[in-house]
Scaffold this motif. Sequence first.
Motif, PDB file in Angstrom:
ATOM      1  N   LEU A 239       4.076   5.028 -20.174  1.00 42.53           N
ATOM      2  CA  LEU A 239       2.457   4.056 -19.560  1.00 42.53           C
ATOM      3  C   LEU A 239       1.674   3.778 -20.347  1.00 42.53           C
TER       4      LEU A 239
ATOM      5  N   THR B 253       3.177   0.863 -22.950  1.00 42.03           N
ATOM      6  CA  THR B 253       3.839  -0.560 -22.117  1.00 42.03           C
ATOM      7  C   THR B 253       2.134  -0.945 -21.828  1.00 42.03           C
ATOM      8  N   GLN B 254       0.943  -0.549 -21.310  1.00 40.02           N
ATOM      9  CA  GLN B 254      -0.399  -0.628 -20.892  1.00 40.02           C
ATOM     10  C   GLN B 254      -1.214  -1.091 -21.964  1.00 40.02           C
ATOM     11  N   ARG B 255      -0.583  -0.677 -22.763  1.00 31.06           N
ATOM     12  CA  ARG B 255      -2.396  -1.087 -23.146  1.00 31.06           C
ATOM     13  C   ARG B 255      -2.701  -2.268 -24.003  1.00 31.06           C
TER      14      ARG B 255
ATOM     15  N   GLU C 133      -3.394  -3.925 -21.694  1.00 26.96           N
ATOM     16  CA  GLU C 133      -4.087  -4.081 -20.303  1.00 26.96           C
ATOM     17  C   GLU C 133      -4.834  -3.070 -20.126  1.00 26.96           C
ATOM     18  N   LEU C 134      -5.041  -2.030 -20.646  1.00 29.83           N
ATOM     19  CA  LEU C 134      -6.157  -0.696 -21.278  1.00 29.83           C
ATOM     20  C   LEU C 134      -7.375  -1.571 -21.957  1.00 29.83           C
TER      21      LEU C 134
ATOM     22  N   LYS D 240      -8.958  -2.398 -11.648  1.00 27.38           N
ATOM     23  CA  LYS D 240      -7.519  -1.279 -11.671  1.00 27.38           C
ATOM     24  C   LYS D 240      -6.635  -2.146 -11.116  1.00 27.38           C
TER      25      LYS D 240
ATOM     26  N   GLY E 207      -3.265  -3.975 -10.908  1.00 23.83           N
ATOM     27  CA  GLY E 207      -1.530  -4.417 -12.070  1.00 23.83           C
ATOM     28  C   GLY E 207      -1.564  -3.522 -12.902  1.00 23.83           C
ATOM     29  N   LEU E 208      -2.446  -2.228 -12.673  1.00 24.82           N
ATOM     30  CA  LEU E 208      -2.490  -1.738 -13.571  1.00 24.82           C
ATOM     31  C   LEU E 208      -1.703   0.018 -12.949  1.00 24.82           C
ATOM     32  N   CYS E 209      -0.337   0.807 -13.646  1.00 22.57           N
ATOM     33  CA  CYS E 209       0.190   1.682 -12.693  1.00 22.57           C
ATOM     34  C   CYS E 209      -0.403   3.422 -13.866  1.00 22.57           C
TER      35      CYS E 209
END
Length: 982
Positions: A6, A9-11, A13-14, A90, A92-94
Amino acid sequence: MSAHQLIITQRAELLTVLCGGGSAEPLECVLDLLLAWEVLVWEDYLNIRVAEKPLCSNIRQLLDVVHDKGEDACSLFLAAINQVLPEEQKAGLCFGKGCAVVGKNRPDTATLMLLVDRPVLVTKLRDNIDGALNVLLTTGCFTIQDCDGVQLPVYTPSQQVRRLLDQVKFKGETAAKTLLQYLEQTEPSKPKPEDKENHLSADCLLYQKKLRSSVAAQSLFLSTYGGAGRFSLDDIYTDGLLEVVDGSGETTTLGLEDMVGPIGTLNEDADTILLSGEAGSGKSTLLQRLHLLWAREALLTNTFLLFPFSCRKLNAEHRELSLKELLFLHCCWPDRSQDEVFQFILDHPHMVLFTFDGLDEFKHGFRDEERHCCPTKPVPIPVLLFNLLQGTLMKGILKVVTSRPQAVGPSLKRYLRKEVHLNGFSPSGINCFVKKHHSDPAMARRVIDSLQVNTVLLGLCHIPVFCWIVTKCHQELLGGQDGIPQTITDVYLLALQHFFQRKSSLSQGALGKAWLEEHLDTVLKLGQLALEGLEASCYVFSGNELQRNGLTEQDVSMGFLIYCNDLSVTDCKHYEFLHITLQCFFAALYVVLNCNNNCSAISRLFQPQHRQLSGLSQRCLGHCIDPSVEEAESHVAETPNLQITAQFVSGLLSQRHHSLLLDCCPTAVRERKFKQVAKSLSKGMQRHFKSIPRPVKGEKKSMHAMPSFVWLIKCIYEMQDKSIAQDAVAKLDVEHLKLTYCSIGPVECTALAYVLQHLRNPVGLQLDNNSVGDVGVEQLLPCLHICHSLYLRNNNISDEGIRKLLEKGVKCESFQKIALFNNKLTDACTQHFACLLKTKQNFLALRLGNNNITSQGAEQLAEGLSYNQSLQFLGLWGNKIGDRGAEALANALKNSTTLIWLSLVDNGVGSAGACALAKLISQSKTLDELWLNKNCISRDGVECLIEALKMNSSVREVWLRGNNLSPEEEVELSKQESRLIF
């Protein structure tokens, strides 16, 4: 998917959410938790939080460190993100399945305790930092320099606490023990749960339970914007921007829980907190959220009883009541032991909270002449309310009051503990709100995309009520043939069409082009009710009043009026408009479309400020009143509502809506009203211009605009007539236009730009201490060519807003000065300033104080400065450029033939930086003042400056207060060089 995957893949977005707005606070909060959970060790923390690096670099470093530590660390990192970020960020974030934080034994040493309890300590110390520093100083754990380093003005209160904790850890075990002991002594002793149960009687606990249940039932649903349907507040609530200004003028962003906390307190002896915001900014909804969270015991846990009141509903109370009757009749009736419950309230005021929603809708102006301090004696409601607010009655009970800012005059402000400003939605808040309204992500995306391509509409959506209308009317917005709404009137006509379409589709299908004419009878009846209500400060209507105006069940079923459940104290039903702005809109429709009324209605709308009341009946602001009811204080109309109505009248008379109104009102009547409005606006502007004082010799001619000037500008914008805009400013002859503290947001920026672009000569536009933001900056671009100076201090502007501003500014010949003190700028903006400096060889002043610019940003600026031969003033006070940045700037400026003033106050500049600046002093032919206060310069650096000053007699002053020098050294060095100011 694992937490490890996670994060990969979400780097991006984070990185985005942690960088949001340029503030380091989200990253700092995450680091606090990771230190406490032992995911990070102290060395990791120091390697991640490097002050000289941009925020985004530090976040990337954290992501790399967590990634390398494995699955558990990744899982805890995601849990920390989930805990720290607000809901809208938050989306859209998992966060995966989560990982439980394993409880461990308490550490043996005080220094380790600081790490384990760090998140809690940040909260505890935020309001006690002065006391903690004093204890550490008096015990010898800290020096004066240590204290000054912690309390640098560039740091927020939370950042100051973290600097304190870092310094204490560095000092060792003695300092840590001293700090922890201080906290133990200052923390109020909390009774054990069983003690508290014994202290509170069973009847008081039973009453609290009933009150919580009652407040929860009232707060669970949001009916204000819902019409026939109701939204769950949990499903739809979106945080707005809450800010408070402290005594020094600094603005701090607050969370909901901080609203009743100590941050921003200006008067410790007062008990009333004002939550101010423009109409539709979400004040009532925020208060409703506060109520619901208290009822669930999720917020205000120290508040035992909370009593919510609506000033609109208090208007309907004509009996004389005591405080006891007010609480029990209007909020919650005790089933037993009334006297015991009331005595508890009297004995424990610090455990009670009152809220009063909509003080601006209370039809009696605030007066403090009649004192009343007996809680059991019945008095008129205004006397009871005003004595509660000023603290004469029930001193010690905290009161939260909502109001539009212009409705609170100086007489009430004397009794305010603090004023909290609600500035509507942020851009991310708009996105969150839209997503919550649409279960279909594709539809939400379409609405958001349509807003992004139309910044005027995006600016309107910063006001929550406008955002709701746009979201509600998405089908008309996306499929409309009349173009994208540009004005507030456009938005409300869209809402009107939507409501009629909704009703029509249930019966005869789609609306025709003459939809307004088809429903004209309903519109006029609602409009007459609305206007009469505004003129009498009436917002709640009985069924009998509806009947007198000819309104039928079918008219009511359209959805513009909603039923007031909790106001029907008799058998008669009561109704109110969906929102006060909708009442104003219908009143405007009546003024424009009613063929029988004369022009006096328009006169009353556009000249409210010149009809003043005398004696005790005068309101805080001064109001516009109907001559036929001038004798009756209860029939005084409210200026803010009449001004909103006037804006709608201006918009409805615009040529944009000519075809829509063509068959609803004779052309001759409409043209006569158009001319009257245009004449009223022109006269209003001329009155402002005539009030401009003559300039003092040697100063520029300037105008400090009043709030009514902004209102006139907004009316002109609603008319969308360039000739009116041109005429409005044709006689404005000033060099400087000041609009500070005028509640200027994106909506107002759009209107200002529309009018000011027609000025004949360039002006300096000062918009300090407003709520312009990135979207507002973009709305100002059409008038940038006519601004020789732009002052945007303290306006929540980020790098993205500056990028768009400077892309246009580079092309504007007149644009020569900009001031951006105390915004959200980082190193990312400096490349755009460098480009500006390279390109514009007539640019004179750049002030970027109190932002987040490091040595890297200073080096970017230096690149542009090395090509510039016009800059006279450069201010970087309160940043973090350090020696490296100072050296880069000094090298770039050494050949400048124009620089007069340079400020690097409070930038972490040491002796190496001072020596580099000494070379600048020795070579400059124009430098007059150099400001280096609150840095880290030692004797060696000052001696370099002295040597340079010997070579340059034109430099007048070098300021060095608050550096690493003893008092004896300061005296000695000032004797060597009198131009040094210590």
